[in-house]
Design a protein around this motif. Structure first.
Motif, mmCIF file in Angstrom:
data_model
loop_
_atom_site.group_PDB
_atom_site.id
_atom_site.type_symbol
_atom_site.label_atom_id
_atom_site.label_comp_id
_atom_site.label_asym_id
_atom_site.label_seq_id
_atom_site.Cartn_x
_atom_site.Cartn_y
_atom_site.Cartn_z
ATOM 1 N N THR A 1 -32.401 -14.408 -21.082
ATOM 2 C CA THR A 1 -32.292 -13.240 -19.971
ATOM 3 C C THR A 1 -32.768 -13.362 -19.076
ATOM 4 O O THR A 1 -32.917 -12.964 -18.001
ATOM 5 N N VAL A 2 -33.445 -14.561 -19.185
ATOM 6 C CA VAL A 2 -34.906 -14.501 -17.734
ATOM 7 C C VAL A 2 -33.131 -15.402 -16.502
ATOM 8 O O VAL A 2 -33.935 -15.429 -15.590
ATOM 9 N N LEU A 3 -32.201 -16.306 -17.283
ATOM 10 C CA LEU A 3 -31.151 -17.173 -15.953
ATOM 11 C C LEU A 3 -30.737 -15.676 -15.154
ATOM 12 O O LEU A 3 -30.085 -16.106 -14.699
ATOM 13 N N ALA A 4 -30.633 -14.399 -16.522
ATOM 14 C CA ALA A 4 -30.068 -13.190 -15.697
ATOM 15 C C ALA A 4 -30.072 -13.110 -14.438
ATOM 16 O O ALA A 4 -30.133 -12.151 -13.795
ATOM 17 N N LYS A 5 -31.596 -13.121 -14.242
ATOM 18 C CA LYS A 5 -32.139 -13.244 -12.808
ATOM 19 C C LYS A 5 -32.499 -14.547 -11.532
ATOM 20 O O LYS A 5 -32.840 -14.324 -11.325
ATOM 21 N N CYS A 6 -31.482 -15.491 -12.246
ATOM 22 C CA CYS A 6 -31.704 -16.439 -11.417
ATOM 23 C C CYS A 6 -31.222 -16.836 -10.082
ATOM 24 O O CYS A 6 -30.294 -15.095 -9.505
ATOM 25 N N SER A 7 -31.576 -17.179 -9.583
ATOM 26 C CA SER A 7 -31.290 -16.829 -8.001
ATOM 27 C C SER A 7 -29.186 -16.856 -7.198
ATOM 28 O O SER A 7 -28.896 -16.667 -6.541
ATOM 29 N N TYR A 8 -28.644 -17.895 -8.229
ATOM 30 C CA TYR A 8 -27.142 -18.176 -7.917
ATOM 31 C C TYR A 8 -27.072 -17.013 -8.519
ATOM 32 O O TYR A 8 -26.519 -16.994 -9.831
#
Lengths: 256, 316
Positions: B144-151
């Motif tokens: 869920t957090v990775l879904a907001k990552c920069s890539y």
């Protein structure tokens, strides 16, 4: 009092359901072990379709039979001699992708013709289940047929391997068309279809693909397997059931 | 590189890159990126894809023995989803310049890592519940957090995957809930699975950030948005109550709600075990690698045939 016709219809549903379930059980052994991710996904898909078909026909049989029967009682609480699947689908694949595809293709062509004709059944549940299933089986035949061609006309090794699969499985194709008094009763009531009437069409379907795949139908087949209709199976079958049924058998009171 | 490197040590392009990330820009494959950013992401994404694919093995182990037709269908669909996730993340990782086949070769050679949770065995049907609920539950917190990552490609892959993981999480919890309201043997089976999977699930978030070599860079680049410890805490806080709701005991004597912090305090994680497993000495490390290698080598003739056939058709 249950009529002979209803008894026959229950048996007929179980035959179709058993065949799909046991076929699915074998195909699902591939999940996580396919030759490439895309095919892993495709095989899981086909296993899911077949389980769906078996559940539909089991559920209808349970409804006709009453007595608290359920799909799971049929699947998990019957023994080797009570299953009505054809011998071809219970054969172990031993992680031979070509063998699995050939099985899917030979059985799939038959199922395609079966569901096509059952769509005209006077029994509305049967015709409804057939209409749903034929969409899935059309894809199974296309997918497995493409692989039969690719493997047959691929490398020398793949040609030999898929030809070997065809040689071995050909002995199990006659059983696809076997029928008995149950079929006859249901055919005369417009519920079932005549298996013999689709034999030529089936032969044409598989022959066309084998020509593209540069494969030849073995000419000297001397033994043709038989027995599924009477619940006489191969030695492999008991092991398949032991694995599939062990939990509900070990804990008969449990709900999962 | 550590977070304290002075900005005048960085090239102008890197400065601009860092600034744009701070300003919330999403990086796309054709954008310029520092080599270290590309490498770190490729490492993370390929490890993630490998985890999806290796993760199919412990759960696939129970497909032929699922105790009802409904459970069998759900489990096949779930494991199939994981294959789809693997495919999707491999494709997203390919945008960083490495082919799927090369990534898979690294996995098969034992050079690439995957989530070490999959080096534990699935011993009973309850383990299928525990994986769905705990392992996928922990994965959801991470993803869920990775879904907001920069890539961009990674973030979009995560959005899609999280939806399916939520279904996985629910089916796992449902398996255990059924067991917990079943017979005595079923309850024992469920608690036993809880006892074996709880601690390895907490380890899934990785070591404390003080000991996590890549954390500083990843936080700066917004590839990570929270520390491993933050995410672990988040997972514990949401999972403990779910366990209690169905009567499962969390196997941690030190677990206690802390009114002050508004979080659960918990016991010491056995990091020796974690490093043992990560370094190849878990119960199933060798088996998992063998299973992947077997599938690959058993399928070689099939892939060769498909390639040969495609080439023949091109020529004709």
């Amino acid at each position: 009092m249950m009529t002979d016709l209803n008894k026959a219809l229950i048996e007929y549903c179980l035959r179709i359901a058993d065949n799909s379930l046991i076929h699915a059980q074998r195909i699902s052994e591939w999940t996580g072990h396919g030759p490439i991710l895309e095919e892993d996904i495709a095989m899981s898909n086909m296993a899911l379709d077949l389980i769906g078909q078996s559940r539909g026909f089991y559920t209808y049989a349970a409804q006709l039979e009453g007595n608290g029967k359920t799909e799971d009682i049929y699947a998990f609480h019957r023994g080797e001699r009570e299953f009505r699947n054809k011998l071809m689908v219970e054969l172990p694949d031993n992680k031979d992708f070509g063998f699995t595809m050939m099985k899917l293709f030979l059985n799939g062509c038959f199922d395609y013709l079966m569901f096509r004709d059952l769509m005209k059944s006077t029994d509305e549940t049967i015709s409804g289940l057939a209409a749903k299933s034929i969409k899935e089986v059309t894809y199974h035949v296309r997918h497995s047929g493409e692989w039969v061609v690719r493997l047959g006309d691929g490398t020398a090794e793949s040609h030999q391997r898929i030809q070997n699969s065809l040689n071995e499985l050909w002995s199990f194709t006659n059983e696809l068309f076997e029928q008995d008094s149950i079929d006859e009763l249901l055919i005369s009531n417009g519920i079932a279809f005549d298996k013999e009437s689709v034999r030529n069409e089936w032969t044409k379907m598989v022959t066309e693909i084998f020509a593209k795949a540069t494969l030849s139908i073995p000419e000297n087949t001397t033994y043709f397997a038989s027995g599924g209709l009477k619940g006489v199976h191969s030695e492999h079958f008991g092991f398949l059931l032991a694995e599939m049924q062990y939990l509900p058998r070990m804990y008969p009171d449990a709900v999962w | 590189m550590d977070i304290n490197v002075k900005s005048d040590d960085l090239s102008e392009m890197e400065n601009a890159f860092n600034d744009s990330i701070q300003a919330g820009k999403v990086i796309e494959p054709k954008d310029w990126m520092p080599e270290k950013y590309r490498k770190q992401l490729l490492r993370m994404m390929s490890q993630h894809a490998h985890s999806e694919v290796v993760g199919m093995l412990p759960e696939g182990n129970w497909i032929t023995r699922a105790p009802s037709l409904a459970r069998k269908a759900i489990l096949i669909a779930k494991v199939q989803d994981e294959a789809g996730h693997g495919l999707y993340i491999y494709s997203a990782a390919e945008t960083l310049g490495m082919d799927r086949s090369e990534m898979i070769d690294q996995l098969l050679a034992g050079k690439a890592k995957y989530s070490s949770i999959f080096n534990y065995p699935t011993l009973t049907w309850a383990d299928i519940g525990a994986i769905g609920w705990l392992v996928d539950g922990a994965a959801i917190v991470n993803q869920t957090v990775l879904a907001k990552c920069s890539y961009g490609p990674y973030s979009r892959a995560m959005l899609r995957i999280c939806r399916e993981e939520n279904f996985h999480n629910k089916q796992g919890y449902q398996i255990l809930a059924y067991l917990m309201r079943g017979t005595l043997e079923q309850k024992e089976m469920a608690q036993d699975a809880m006892n074996r999977w709880w601690w390895p699930s907490l380890m899934m978030f990785g070591p404390s950030d003080k000991e996590s070599p890549n954390s500083a860079d990843l936080l700066k680049w917004k590839v990570k948005l929270f520390t491993n410890d933050d995410l672990r805490q988040r997972f514990i806080d949401r999972t403990v109550e779910q366990a209690q709701a169905i009567g499962l005991k969390v196997p941690d004597d030190k677990l206690k709600w802390n009114e002050e912090t508004r979080h659960y305090d918990f016991g010491e994680i056995n990091w020796d075990e974690f490093f043992q497993v990560i370094n190849g000495n878990g119960p199933c490390n060798k088996l998992r690698l063998k299973q992947r290698n077997d599938a690959h080598s058993n399928g070689q003739w099939v892939r060769d045939a498909a390639k040969a056939y495609a080439e023949k058709k091109k020529v004709n």
